[in-house]
Each structure stands twice: as structure tokens, then as C-alpha cells.
Design a protein around this motif. Structure first.
Motif, PDB file in Angstrom:
ATOM      1  N   SER B  56       1.038  -1.001  -0.168  1.00  0.00           N
ATOM      2  CA  SER B  56       0.040   0.024   0.293  1.00  0.00           C
ATOM      3  C   SER B  56       1.077   1.006   0.062  1.00  0.00           C
ATOM      4  O   SER B  56       1.833   1.138   0.930  1.00  0.00           O
ATOM      5  CB  SER B  56      -1.074   0.292   0.722  1.00  0.00           C
ATOM      6  OG  SER B  56      -1.962   1.118   1.126  1.00  0.00           O
ATOM      7  N   GLU B  57       0.430   2.419  -0.457  1.00  0.00           N
ATOM      8  CA  GLU B  57       1.278   3.908  -0.771  1.00  0.00           C
ATOM      9  C   GLU B  57       1.023   4.625   0.547  1.00  0.00           C
ATOM     10  O   GLU B  57      -0.156   4.710   1.636  1.00  0.00           O
ATOM     11  CB  GLU B  57       0.717   4.699  -1.667  1.00  0.00           C
ATOM     12  CG  GLU B  57       0.597   3.784  -3.178  1.00  0.00           C
ATOM     13  CD  GLU B  57      -0.184   4.568  -4.518  1.00  0.00           C
ATOM     14  OE1 GLU B  57       0.633   4.752  -5.525  1.00  0.00           O
ATOM     15  OE2 GLU B  57      -0.445   5.559  -3.820  1.00  0.00           O
ATOM     16  N   GLY B  58       2.323   4.926   0.640  1.00  0.00           N
ATOM     17  CA  GLY B  58       2.273   5.671   2.188  1.00  0.00           C
ATOM     18  C   GLY B  58       1.912   6.912   1.045  1.00  0.00           C
ATOM     19  O   GLY B  58       1.140   7.492   0.693  1.00  0.00           O
ATOM     20  N   ASP B  59       3.006   7.930   2.515  1.00  0.00           N
ATOM     21  CA  ASP B  59       2.849   9.367   2.168  1.00  0.00           C
ATOM     22  C   ASP B  59       3.225   9.865   0.880  1.00  0.00           C
ATOM     23  O   ASP B  59       2.865  11.236   0.568  1.00  0.00           O
ATOM     24  CB  ASP B  59       3.252  10.347   3.375  1.00  0.00           C
ATOM     25  CG  ASP B  59       2.274   9.510   4.516  1.00  0.00           C
ATOM     26  OD1 ASP B  59       2.748   9.206   5.737  1.00  0.00           O
ATOM     27  OD2 ASP B  59       1.028   9.733   4.351  1.00  0.00           O
ATOM     28  N   ILE B  60       4.797   9.674   0.785  1.00  0.00           N
ATOM     29  CA  ILE B  60       4.904   9.820  -0.902  1.00  0.00           C
ATOM     30  C   ILE B  60       5.620   8.648  -1.911  1.00  0.00           C
ATOM     31  O   ILE B  60       6.780   8.199  -1.235  1.00  0.00           O
ATOM     32  CB  ILE B  60       6.609  10.831   0.033  1.00  0.00           C
ATOM     33  CG1 ILE B  60       7.446   9.862   0.648  1.00  0.00           C
ATOM     34  CG2 ILE B  60       5.694  11.713   0.689  1.00  0.00           C
ATOM     35  CD1 ILE B  60       8.548  10.451   1.658  1.00  0.00           C
ATOM     36  N   PRO B  61       4.553   8.118  -2.537  1.00  0.00           N
ATOM     37  CA  PRO B  61       5.167   6.456  -3.269  1.00  0.00           C
ATOM     38  C   PRO B  61       5.018   7.468  -4.445  1.00  0.00           C
ATOM     39  O   PRO B  61       5.705   6.695  -5.104  1.00  0.00           O
ATOM     40  CB  PRO B  61       3.379   6.448  -3.221  1.00  0.00           C
ATOM     41  CG  PRO B  61       2.392   7.649  -2.987  1.00  0.00           C
ATOM     42  CD  PRO B  61       3.330   8.593  -2.058  1.00  0.00           C
ATOM     43  N   LYS B  62       5.126   8.356  -4.802  1.00  0.00           N
ATOM     44  CA  LYS B  62       5.523   9.080  -6.788  1.00  0.00           C
ATOM     45  C   LYS B  62       7.042   8.499  -6.291  1.00  0.00           C
ATOM     46  O   LYS B  62       7.993   9.625  -5.745  1.00  0.00           O
ATOM     47  CB  LYS B  62       4.963  10.184  -6.501  1.00  0.00           C
ATOM     48  CG  LYS B  62       5.195  10.845  -7.907  1.00  0.00           C
ATOM     49  CD  LYS B  62       5.088  11.882  -8.077  1.00  0.00           C
ATOM     50  CE  LYS B  62       4.885  12.247  -9.364  1.00  0.00           C
ATOM     51  NZ  LYS B  62       4.707  14.360  -9.712  1.00  0.00           N
ATOM     52  N   GLY B  63       7.182   7.868  -7.184  1.00  0.00           N
ATOM     53  CA  GLY B  63       8.781   7.902  -7.738  1.00  0.00           C
ATOM     54  C   GLY B  63       9.528   6.509  -7.560  1.00  0.00           C
ATOM     55  O   GLY B  63      10.573   6.304  -8.336  1.00  0.00           O
ATOM     56  N   ASP B  79      12.566   3.397 -10.645  1.00  0.00           N
ATOM     57  CA  ASP B  79      13.168   3.683 -11.965  1.00  0.00           C
ATOM     58  C   ASP B  79      13.206   4.839 -12.734  1.00  0.00           C
ATOM     59  O   ASP B  79      12.574   5.672 -12.306  1.00  0.00           O
ATOM     60  CB  ASP B  79      11.457   3.061 -12.440  1.00  0.00           C
ATOM     61  CG  ASP B  79      11.429   2.015 -12.196  1.00  0.00           C
ATOM     62  OD1 ASP B  79      10.403   1.712 -12.437  1.00  0.00           O
ATOM     63  OD2 ASP B  79      12.473   1.052 -12.542  1.00  0.00           O
ATOM     64  N   SER B  80      14.653   4.960 -12.911  1.00  0.00           N
ATOM     65  CA  SER B  80      15.182   6.537 -13.666  1.00  0.00           C
ATOM     66  C   SER B  80      14.909   7.173 -12.425  1.00  0.00           C
ATOM     67  O   SER B  80      14.303   8.259 -12.490  1.00  0.00           O
ATOM     68  CB  SER B  80      13.998   7.049 -14.564  1.00  0.00           C
ATOM     69  OG  SER B  80      14.831   8.290 -15.317  1.00  0.00           O
TER      70      SER B  80
END
Lengths: 115, 113
Positions: B56-63, B79-80
Motif C-alpha cells: 500500500s502506498e504511504g505518504d510519498i510513493p511517487k517515483g 525507476d530512473s
């Protein structure tokens, strides 16, 4: 959303004295759990002590104790008879009753214990 | 032995390269976490894993993305990689998500140039 605030950035104390650090939290839940963690100079993070919101008695573990003031949404950490090795950054953390969430941490208070 | 182990401990990558941070625990804990720690921002939750293939995503999953194919292993993948992902990453585990007491690894310091 939950929020944890530690207003004291750093505290300096003399060895063998008592240090107290503050933490206030925000939550809409009636059930929540509060924790204190210690991060040493090496970066290691270790659990120290916890307080469950439904418990009226302040938790105590060794020379760590808590000052839980529920009406003020405050959970202070008290370290008695400080030692040089208590020098570290101390983090307050909270988890609300929704078990799906992880812990939310404060920014920490750096404690320096001097001889 | 009650230990959370992170590999590698230090990593330098160039922007755009892929990054794999690995975490293992020997306590058969159900729940594992990835946090990042930055000055002034504290510890921020990236992802939680409740068990194998249950993330599950937490507070800052982007990237970021994660993988958990065995209970004892939890991977964080970039990734990248971007320069703003330079940070110290901590893996943690707990018996169950509700127990609250987290056991942390020693941290992985990632520098993205």
C-alpha cells in the motif's frame, strides 16, 4: 490526517540529570498509539517506549518514562539519570486506530549529554 | 536474531539510472515499511507491505515502487532515479501492522548525481 510536532530542536544536559522533551499530536481518532524512538549517531533507530491512548497510567521502561496529558494532546519523554550514551535524536511517533497506516514521526529533538 | 538488514548501505547513482534497495528480516514479521529520512522533513513513509504481494502506498510513493515476493524480503525500486531522491532510506518491520513497534534497518544512503 495525523500530525506530530516536536518543538524543541535540541537540548543540552549535564550527565546524571533529568531531561524532558515535548511532543504534541493531532488526531481525530479516539484510539491512537504514541511511541518514542531514539536515533544514535551511527544512524540506528530503536524503539524506546509506547503509550496507548486508552491507558491512563504513564508508561515507564527503565530510565525512560512518559508524561501523557491527553487533554493537551501531549506526550512528553522523560529521561532520568542521563548518561553520555543517551546523546541521540529522539523521535515521537503516532499511529491512529486505523491499522492500515504506518507511523507518523515528528522531526526529532537532539539531546546532547555532557560530562 | 531479530534483525533487519539493508543492502546496499551506500549507493551512488547517476540521474536516470535504476536503483534497487533490498531489505530482509529474520523475525517472520508480516508488515514491512520503507521510509526516507531527509533533514528538516524527518522520516516519511513511502510504502507499507502487509504481507506477500499486499502493498500500500504511504505518504510519498511517487517515483517509487516496491516488491514483496517472500515475507522476509521487501525491495524498494526507483525507476530512473532523480536527484531529489537523494536520501537515507530506512526499511522497518513489525509483527503486524497494528503492533506499532517497528524494528529498523541500519539505513541505505543513496546519492543520485
Amino acid at each position: 490526517a495525523q500530525k506530530v510536532t516536536q518543538t524543541q530542536t535540541s537540548i543540552s544536559v549535564v550527565e546524571k540529570t533529568t531531561v524532558t522533551m515535548d511532543c504534541v499530536y493531532e488526531t481525530r481518532d479516539s484510539s491512537y498509539f504514541l511511541f518514542w524512538y531514539k536515533q544514535t549517531a551511527s544512524g540506528e533507530i530503536v524503539f524506546l517506549i509506547r503509550q496507548d491512548s486508552y491507558k491512563k497510567e504513564n508508561a515507564t521502561v527503565g530510565h525512560y518514562s512518559l508524561n501523557f496529558q491527553k487533554p493537551k494532546s501531549s506526550i512528553g519523554l522523560i529521561i532520568t539519570a542521563t548518561q553520555i550514551e543517551d546523546s541521540a535524536v529522539y523521535f515521537c511517533a503516532m499511529r491512529e486506530g486505523n491499522y492500515a497506516q504506518g507511523l507518523t514521526f515528528g522531526l526529532g529533538t537532539r539531546v546532547s549529554v555532557f560530562p | 536474531d531479530m534483525k533487519v538488514t539493508q543492502m546496499p548501505r551506500y549507493l551512488i547513482k547517476r540521474m536516470g539510472e535504476n536503483v534497487l534497495l533490498e531489505c530482509g528480516q529474520d523475525m517472520s514479521h508480516e508488515t514491512m515499511y520503507w521510509y526516507r529520512q531527509d533533514p528538516g522533513l524527518g522520516l516519511q513513509l513511502i510504502y507499507i507491505s502487509y504481507d506477500v504481494d499486499s502493498n500500500s502506498e504511504g505518504d510519498i510513493p511517487k517515483g517509487y515502487r516496491v516488491s514483496r515476493k517472500k515475507r522476509e524480503h521487501f525491495s524498494l525500486i526507483l525507476d530512473s532515479a532523480k536527484t531529489n531522491q537523494t536520501s537515507v532510506y530506512f526499511c522497518a518491520s513489525s509483527f503486524r501492522v497494528g503492533t506499532g513497534q517497528l524494528y529498523f534497518g541500519e539505513g541505505s544512503k543513496l546519492t543520485v548525481l
